[in-house]
Design a protein around this motif. Structure first.
Motif, PDB file in Angstrom:
ATOM      1  N   HIS A 118       0.800  -1.259   0.172  1.00  0.00           N
ATOM      2  CA  HIS A 118       0.177  -0.035   0.011  1.00  0.00           C
ATOM      3  C   HIS A 118       0.873   1.336  -0.114  1.00  0.00           C
ATOM      4  CE1 HIS A 118      -3.907   2.142   1.044  1.00  0.00           C
ATOM      5  NE2 HIS A 118      -4.356   1.251   0.295  1.00  0.00           N
ATOM      6  N   LEU A 173       3.370   4.040  -4.700  1.00  0.00           N
ATOM      7  CA  LEU A 173       4.325   4.254  -5.736  1.00  0.00           C
ATOM      8  C   LEU A 173       3.786   4.108  -7.097  1.00  0.00           C
ATOM      9  CD1 LEU A 173       7.807   3.875  -4.203  1.00  0.00           C
ATOM     10  CD2 LEU A 173       6.222   5.587  -4.080  1.00  0.00           C
ATOM     11  N   SER A 206       0.980   7.059  -9.924  1.00  0.00           N
ATOM     12  CA  SER A 206       1.154   8.206 -11.278  1.00  0.00           C
ATOM     13  C   SER A 206       1.544   7.405 -12.447  1.00  0.00           C
ATOM     14  CB  SER A 206       2.172   9.143 -10.902  1.00  0.00           C
ATOM     15  OG  SER A 206       3.336   8.804 -10.530  1.00  0.00           O
ATOM     16  N   ARG A 226      -3.169   0.579  -6.685  1.00  0.00           N
ATOM     17  CA  ARG A 226      -3.275   0.297  -5.423  1.00  0.00           C
ATOM     18  C   ARG A 226      -4.792   0.115  -5.114  1.00  0.00           C
ATOM     19  NH1 ARG A 226      -1.127   4.255  -0.744  1.00  0.00           N
ATOM     20  NH2 ARG A 226      -2.774   5.928  -1.559  1.00  0.00           N
ATOM     21  N   TYR A 279      -9.842   4.439   0.398  1.00  0.00           N
ATOM     22  CA  TYR A 279      -9.670   5.884   1.185  1.00  0.00           C
ATOM     23  C   TYR A 279      -9.440   5.550   2.731  1.00  0.00           C
ATOM     24  CZ  TYR A 279     -10.104   7.964  -3.323  1.00  0.00           C
ATOM     25  OH  TYR A 279      -9.886   8.691  -4.702  1.00  0.00           O
ATOM     26  N   CYS A 287      -7.255   4.492   4.723  1.00  0.00           N
ATOM     27  CA  CYS A 287      -5.927   4.600   5.108  1.00  0.00           C
ATOM     28  C   CYS A 287      -4.859   5.226   4.074  1.00  0.00           C
ATOM     29  CB  CYS A 287      -5.402   3.242   5.591  1.00  0.00           C
ATOM     30  SG  CYS A 287      -5.068   1.909   4.573  1.00  0.00           S
ATOM     31  N   ASP A 288      -3.784   5.599   4.468  1.00  0.00           N
ATOM     32  CA  ASP A 288      -2.619   6.030   3.544  1.00  0.00           C
ATOM     33  C   ASP A 288      -1.728   4.628   3.656  1.00  0.00           C
ATOM     34  OD1 ASP A 288      -1.292   6.524   5.745  1.00  0.00           O
ATOM     35  OD2 ASP A 288      -2.218   8.701   5.698  1.00  0.00           O
ATOM     36  N   ALA A 289      -0.353   5.193   3.385  1.00  0.00           N
ATOM     37  CA  ALA A 289       0.526   3.852   3.426  1.00  0.00           C
ATOM     38  C   ALA A 289       0.866   3.509   4.867  1.00  0.00           C
ATOM     39  CB  ALA A 289       1.717   4.313   2.776  1.00  0.00           C
ATOM     40  N   LEU A 337     -13.633  15.047  -5.513  1.00  0.00           N
ATOM     41  CA  LEU A 337     -12.354  15.418  -6.472  1.00  0.00           C
ATOM     42  C   LEU A 337     -12.408  16.623  -7.324  1.00  0.00           C
ATOM     43  CD1 LEU A 337     -12.536  11.739  -7.912  1.00  0.00           C
ATOM     44  CD2 LEU A 337     -10.706  12.506  -6.234  1.00  0.00           C
ATOM     45  N   ARG A 383      -6.199  15.685   0.810  1.00  0.00           N
ATOM     46  CA  ARG A 383      -5.338  14.374   0.649  1.00  0.00           C
ATOM     47  C   ARG A 383      -4.835  14.735  -0.927  1.00  0.00           C
ATOM     48  NH1 ARG A 383      -6.124   8.086   1.473  1.00  0.00           N
ATOM     49  NH2 ARG A 383      -5.546   7.359  -0.630  1.00  0.00           N
ATOM     50  N   GLY A 384      -3.634  14.085  -1.062  1.00  0.00           N
ATOM     51  CA  GLY A 384      -2.929  14.020  -2.250  1.00  0.00           C
ATOM     52  C   GLY A 384      -2.806  12.616  -2.643  1.00  0.00           C
ATOM     53  N   ALA A 385      -1.996  11.874  -2.907  1.00  0.00           N
ATOM     54  CA  ALA A 385      -1.746  10.575  -3.528  1.00  0.00           C
ATOM     55  C   ALA A 385      -1.635   9.742  -2.486  1.00  0.00           C
ATOM     56  CB  ALA A 385      -0.114  10.389  -4.249  1.00  0.00           C
ATOM     57  N   GLY A 386      -1.820  10.111  -1.214  1.00  0.00           N
ATOM     58  CA  GLY A 386      -2.022   9.241   0.115  1.00  0.00           C
ATOM     59  C   GLY A 386      -0.821   8.201   0.336  1.00  0.00           C
ATOM     60  N   THR A 387       0.362   8.942  -0.042  1.00  0.00           N
ATOM     61  CA  THR A 387       1.784   8.020   0.190  1.00  0.00           C
ATOM     62  C   THR A 387       2.317   8.528   1.818  1.00  0.00           C
ATOM     63  OG1 THR A 387       3.094   9.811  -0.838  1.00  0.00           O
ATOM     64  CG2 THR A 387       2.475   7.883  -2.122  1.00  0.00           C
ATOM     65  N   THR A 427      -6.224  15.199  -6.444  1.00  0.00           N
ATOM     66  CA  THR A 427      -5.590  14.149  -7.540  1.00  0.00           C
ATOM     67  C   THR A 427      -5.771  14.742  -8.870  1.00  0.00           C
ATOM     68  OG1 THR A 427      -7.148  12.674  -7.195  1.00  0.00           O
ATOM     69  CG2 THR A 427      -5.024  12.554  -6.020  1.00  0.00           C
ATOM     70  N   ARG A 428      -7.064  15.256  -9.301  1.00  0.00           N
ATOM     71  CA  ARG A 428      -7.129  15.902 -10.720  1.00  0.00           C
ATOM     72  C   ARG A 428      -6.706  17.357 -10.595  1.00  0.00           C
ATOM     73  NH1 ARG A 428     -12.853  16.695 -11.154  1.00  0.00           N
ATOM     74  NH2 ARG A 428     -12.686  16.451 -13.628  1.00  0.00           N
ATOM     75  N   VAL A 457       2.286  15.894  -9.278  1.00  0.00           N
ATOM     76  CA  VAL A 457       3.503  14.902  -8.859  1.00  0.00           C
ATOM     77  C   VAL A 457       4.994  15.640  -8.656  1.00  0.00           C
ATOM     78  CG1 VAL A 457       4.635  12.712  -9.250  1.00  0.00           C
ATOM     79  CG2 VAL A 457       2.173  12.928  -9.593  1.00  0.00           C
ATOM     80  N   SER A 461       9.237   9.055  -1.983  1.00  0.00           N
ATOM     81  CA  SER A 461       8.045   8.852  -3.033  1.00  0.00           C
ATOM     82  C   SER A 461       7.773   9.668  -3.898  1.00  0.00           C
ATOM     83  CB  SER A 461       6.886   8.667  -1.942  1.00  0.00           C
ATOM     84  OG  SER A 461       6.819  10.015  -1.249  1.00  0.00           O
ATOM     85  N   ALA A 512       5.338   9.637  -6.969  1.00  0.00           N
ATOM     86  CA  ALA A 512       3.842   9.472  -6.893  1.00  0.00           C
ATOM     87  C   ALA A 512       3.345  10.544  -5.955  1.00  0.00           C
ATOM     88  CB  ALA A 512       3.594   8.280  -6.198  1.00  0.00           C
TER      89      ALA A 512
END
Lengths: 421, 484
Positions: free
Chosen positions: A21, A24, A27, A43, B36, B38-40, B53, B77-81, B99-100, B121, B142, B145
């Motif tokens: 998760h 990466l 994109s 993901r 959505y 959780c994130d990493a 969005l 929230r962005g890419a959720g990393t 993200t859009r 990004v 990261s 992404a």
């Protein structure tokens, strides 16, 4: 959320849990770039697959939509640091969907008949396309409904079939004995490209065998989750090519190539065929790999013909991502085009063709097609070289729609044959 | 699932959100919301009520205004990393995913700056300007992404922080939507001069973890790409020796672009993933990059090699080509992800210690790993003492989850004890809330809360993060779900 009774196991838990998760992959995903919705990202889709397997979500239109929307381009695999085998997870999930999810009548017709019963058989495809050619010839497209017009726009103006001789000897003393996989779409729509490919191989010192008994590689079945039919194709082709005692088996279509190279994984559980499949796959090479190995292009860049057209290269997904082949075709093109070669922005973002995707998911396919064409036009290139029939049809149709009649999309075999022959 | 009652979203509000961004750009079905949750950082999970969005600043502002009218929590929230649960919807709420909004709007080569949307990004900026010899310096691992908006919210750093600094040193200004829906610009404007009079509110915002508002457009500074690189890989028998080499290089008056260390376990995982040729039996691998003017770099490289050898390096390899150098960095940058080859889950910590204490904290981590019976590989920014122990566990085993959390706590407590801090760059999020009280006094924390309330009196913007006493998902430890 209510827990649902989990369905029968369709995901290999170890392979599914390899995704940690990290995000990466996001994109690199063409559909995520378009929608920004994480459910349209690798993901997100793996999350849905796992939730489906664990009974956290039910199999309905929403889940099926996001799985269907995946191009299967596998760009995510090439960037995944954990080595998640996304393509395999996707195929197994699609197999589960095919068995447990009921689609609309039109989707069933496309999948069961057009994609599975016609495309993999060159004779049937020629027959089925006959009315299409007539409609195009008589310019009657206007009478058709929108979706059929879109499908029809992908077809070239005239068929270009070709049947290769079973044996074509090397131009010089033969250094290798290679088998040629002639492909289904390639045979019907790109006959001359196959002939050019064989000429290039002959010039590179290969005796080329094209066995008549060969059939569809099984890619279209595998991508849509019909794994048993894909396995049947694999067994058939392995048997046909085994008889010829070949050094290498060559393919000029990226989509077929990645499936041929994965017969080993496809037949992993079949005790009788597993070893033979691995041996077969280990011999498969893309045309560009063979040509570069036979005559490595010089590293120094010659200056391009000042009057010559700019040339660019589009990475076919199944060459760039599952097969990780990006340098050999560029080296070949660059060696001919010299300084007239320009890189294509987002060259490895899918053009929306993705096998039969442009038929089953026309809306997203059209968005990605526009994105690709805009990038091509930005480069000012007049020639777009690529390595897969689906990409060629999709890009040609897109260029026509954009009115860019002075830009041509050509297969790398035709490009090389033309400039060196 | 939370100690505070979850947010309730009426159908009327959902319709109103749909009118702002278009129904297609709302995510609200339970199946679609799942990813959505959780994130990493996957130990704690909670569904937002809806994800919107938006396409532009006006849409963001309209969404935020609507949330203000209905007193709804907002989670940008962005890419959720994020690795610390910074974008977890602790009590549900309206998640605004940018993200859009991912375009590069303007590149001003003369003034070396670029105006980008928040969802752009990180790595795309450098890709766009590298042909002109420029780059965007902060390079979190990261970066392929993660988004600029998220970088601003967490003040992201990366391997090259040692020499180039972090996000706040490279962001000139940005447009943001305040929690009441007002749009304002902090710092340098796209057409403005670099020095801005008055309070540096830009500086106050960067690193606020989304608690002051939603960033929508960012003006980043571009740097001249170094003329030349010398990138070396030193192979050491032990982390102790490699750490000493790091200290000696700095003591010798050099500031390398980066000094990154990988211990044996992570080296093996990375080697399995990328086949760079790392020695599998080495105690530690140190990546050292010198950059700058070509003149004199050769001599510095020779000095670095000498120092490594003096500290027992058995081999020092110099990247011979640009391709080899990039390959080496790919191995380092994707090291976190390569963990998937070792374990289904990991918990990473982000503590900082004074450089001289590196050997001590590494010994402590080793002891902690043995005590908890969990493997803990390490990959970290040795140059600035920012450690990243990766605690491996399997979330399907509740006992392992408990021990992983315990190990994380022990390590961070030790960092503070050694005079360091609990987070170098990942942020506090929900993960490290409990450490704020160890790191800061009550008065420090009260001052931060006062500043926060200036921006967000209702405390609705990314709530329940960073500050002790915040609500948590009550059963955040092991849940039965395997879908992480």
């Amino acid at each position: 959320m209510n827990t649902i009774t989990p369905p029968p196991a369709f995901l290999d838990p170890a392979r599914a849990l390899a995704c940690i998760h990290c995000g990466l992959c996001l994109s690199s995903c063409p559909t995520y770039l378009e929608t920004g919705n994480e459910n349209d990202s690798p993901r997100g889709r793996i999350y849905l697959m796992r939730a489906l397997q664990d009974g956290r979500v039910a199999l309905g239109d929403t889940v099926a939509h996001h799985i269907d929307q995946c191009l299967g381009c596998r760009a995510c695999e090439a960037v995944c640091p954990s080595g998640v085998q996304y393509g395999e997870l996707l195929e197994h999930t699609r197999e589960h969907l095919e068995q447990h999810f009921s689609r609309s009548l039109w989707q069933r017709f496309l999948r069961r008949w057009v994609i599975e019963k016609v495309f993999p058989f060159p004779e049937r495809m020629e027959l089925a396309l006959l009315p299409a050619w007539l409609i195009k010839g008589w310019r009657l497209e206007g009478l058709l409904p929108q979706f059929a017009r879109e499908a029809l726009s992908l077809l070239p103006a005239a068929p270009a079939p070709g049947r290769l001789p079973e044996f074509c000897p090397a131009a010089e003393p033969a250094r290798a004995r290679v088998g040629f996989v002639s492909g289904c779409v390639m045979t019907v729509l790109f006959g001359p490209t196959n002939e050019a490919s064989v000429r290039l191989l002959n010039r590179a010192g290969c005796d080329v065998f094209t066995p008549v008994g060969q059939g569809c590689c099984g890619a279209l079945y595998a991508h849509s989750g019909q794994l048993e039919q894909a396995r049947a194709c694999a067994r058939h082709n392995i048997a046909v090519f085994e008889r010829l005692q070949l050094d290498t088996i060559v393919i000029n279509a990226a989509g077929c190539g990645s499936t041929l190279k994965e017969y080993g994984a496809l037949l992993r559980e079949d005790p009788e065929w597993a070893d033979r499949a691995r041996a077969f796959s280990s011999r498969v090479r893309d045309l560009t790999e063979v040509l570069v190995a036979a005559a490595p292009p010089s590293a120094s860049l010659r200056s391009g013909d000042p009057a010559g057209a700019r040339v660019t290269y589009h990475d076919a997904c199944h060459l760039a991502h599952p097969q990780r082949i990006t340098k050999p075709p560029r080296d070949l093109v660059r060696a001919r085009a010299g300084t007239n070669f320009v890189e294509l922005p987002e060259s490895d973002v899918c053009c929306g063709s993705a096998g039969s995707y442009n038929l089953t998911e026309p809306a997203m396919a059209a968005r990605l097609q526009r994105r690709k064409i805009e990038n091509i036009l930005k480069t000012g290139a007049k020639v777009v070289v690529t390595t897969n029939p689906g990409c060629l049809l999709q890009i040609r149709a897109g260029l026509r729609q954009a009115g860019a009649m002075d830009v041509e999309a050509v297969h790398i075999a035709d490009y090389l044959d033309r400039v060196s022959g | 699932m939370t100690t505070e009652s979850p947010t309730i979203l009426s159908a009327a509000v959902l319709d109103a959100l749909g009118e702002i961004v278009g129904r297609d750009n709302l995510v609200y079905g339970p199946e679609e919301l799942l990813v959505y949750e959780c994130d990493a950082y996957t130990i704690e999970k909670q569904l937002p009520n809806v994800v919107v969005l938006p396409r532009n600043t006006a849409e963001v502002a309209a969404v935020v205004r609507l949330c203000a009218e209905h007193s709804l929590p907002i989670i940008p929230r962005g890419a959720g990393t994020s690795l610390s649960g910074t974008v977890l919807a602790v009590t549900g709420g309206v998640m605004i995913a940018l993200t859009r909004m991912n375009r590069i709007l303007q590149i001003d080569y003369r003034n070396r700056r670029a105006l980008v949307e928040a969802g752009c990004v990180n790595a795309w900026i450098t890709q766009a300007v590298k042909a002109r010899g420029l780059f965007y310096a902060p390079d979190p691992s990261s970066q392929s992404a993660c988004t600029i908006g998220g970088n601003v919210a967490t003040n992201s750093g990366g391997p090259h922080t040692l020499k180039y600094g972090v996000t706040t040193n490279h962001v000139l200004g940005f447009e943001m939507v305040l929690p009441d829906g007002e749009v304002c610009w902090l710092g340098t404007r796209p057409e403005g001069g670099e020095d801005v009079a008055g309070f540096d509110l830009r500086g106050a915002f960067i690193g606020c973890e989304g608690m002051f508002g939603v960033v929508t457009r960012v003006l980043v500074g571009l740097s001249r790409a170094p003329q030349s690189f010398k990138t070396m890989m030193g192979v050491f028998e032990s982390v102790d020796e490699a750490s000493q080499a790091v200290s000696d290089i700095i003591a010798a008056g050099m500031v390398p672009g980066a000094m990154e260390m990988m211990d044996q376990l992570i080296t093996q995982a990375v080697e399995a993933a990328y086949h760079f040729g790392f020695p599998l039996d080495a105690g530690a691998v140190l990546i050292i990059e010198l950059d700058g003017l070509a003149a004199g770099l050769e001599r510095q490289a020779a000095r670095v090699i000498e120092i490594c050898r003096a500290n027992g390096a058995r081999e020092v390899r110099l990247a011979k080509t640009e391709a080899e150098r990039l390959e080496l960095w790919k191995c380092r940058k994707r090291a976190f992800g390569a963990i998937g080859r070792l374990s289904p889950n990991f918990l990473t910590q982000d503590g900082v210690v004074p450089r001289s204490k590196l050997p001590e904290i590494m010994r402590f981590i080793r002891a902690c790993s043995e005590r908890q019976g969990l493997r803990i590989p390490n990959v970290f920014h040795a140059g600035d003492g920012n450690i990243h122990p990766l605690i491996l566990y399997d979330e399907r085993d509740p006992e392992q989850v408990r021990r992983a959390l315990a190990a994380g706590h022990e390590i961070l407590a030790k960092c503070v004890e050694l005079g360091g801090s609990v987070s170098g760059e990942h942020g506090i999020g929900v993960e490290k809330i409990d450490f704020m009280a160890i790191q800061f006094t009550a008065a420090d924390l009260a001052a931060m809360q006062m500043l926060r309330r200036v921006f967000d009196p209702g405390q609705r913007c990314n709530p329940h993060k960073m500050f002790p006493g915040s609500k948590r998902c009550s059963d955040f430890a092991p849940k039965k779900q395997a879908a992480a």
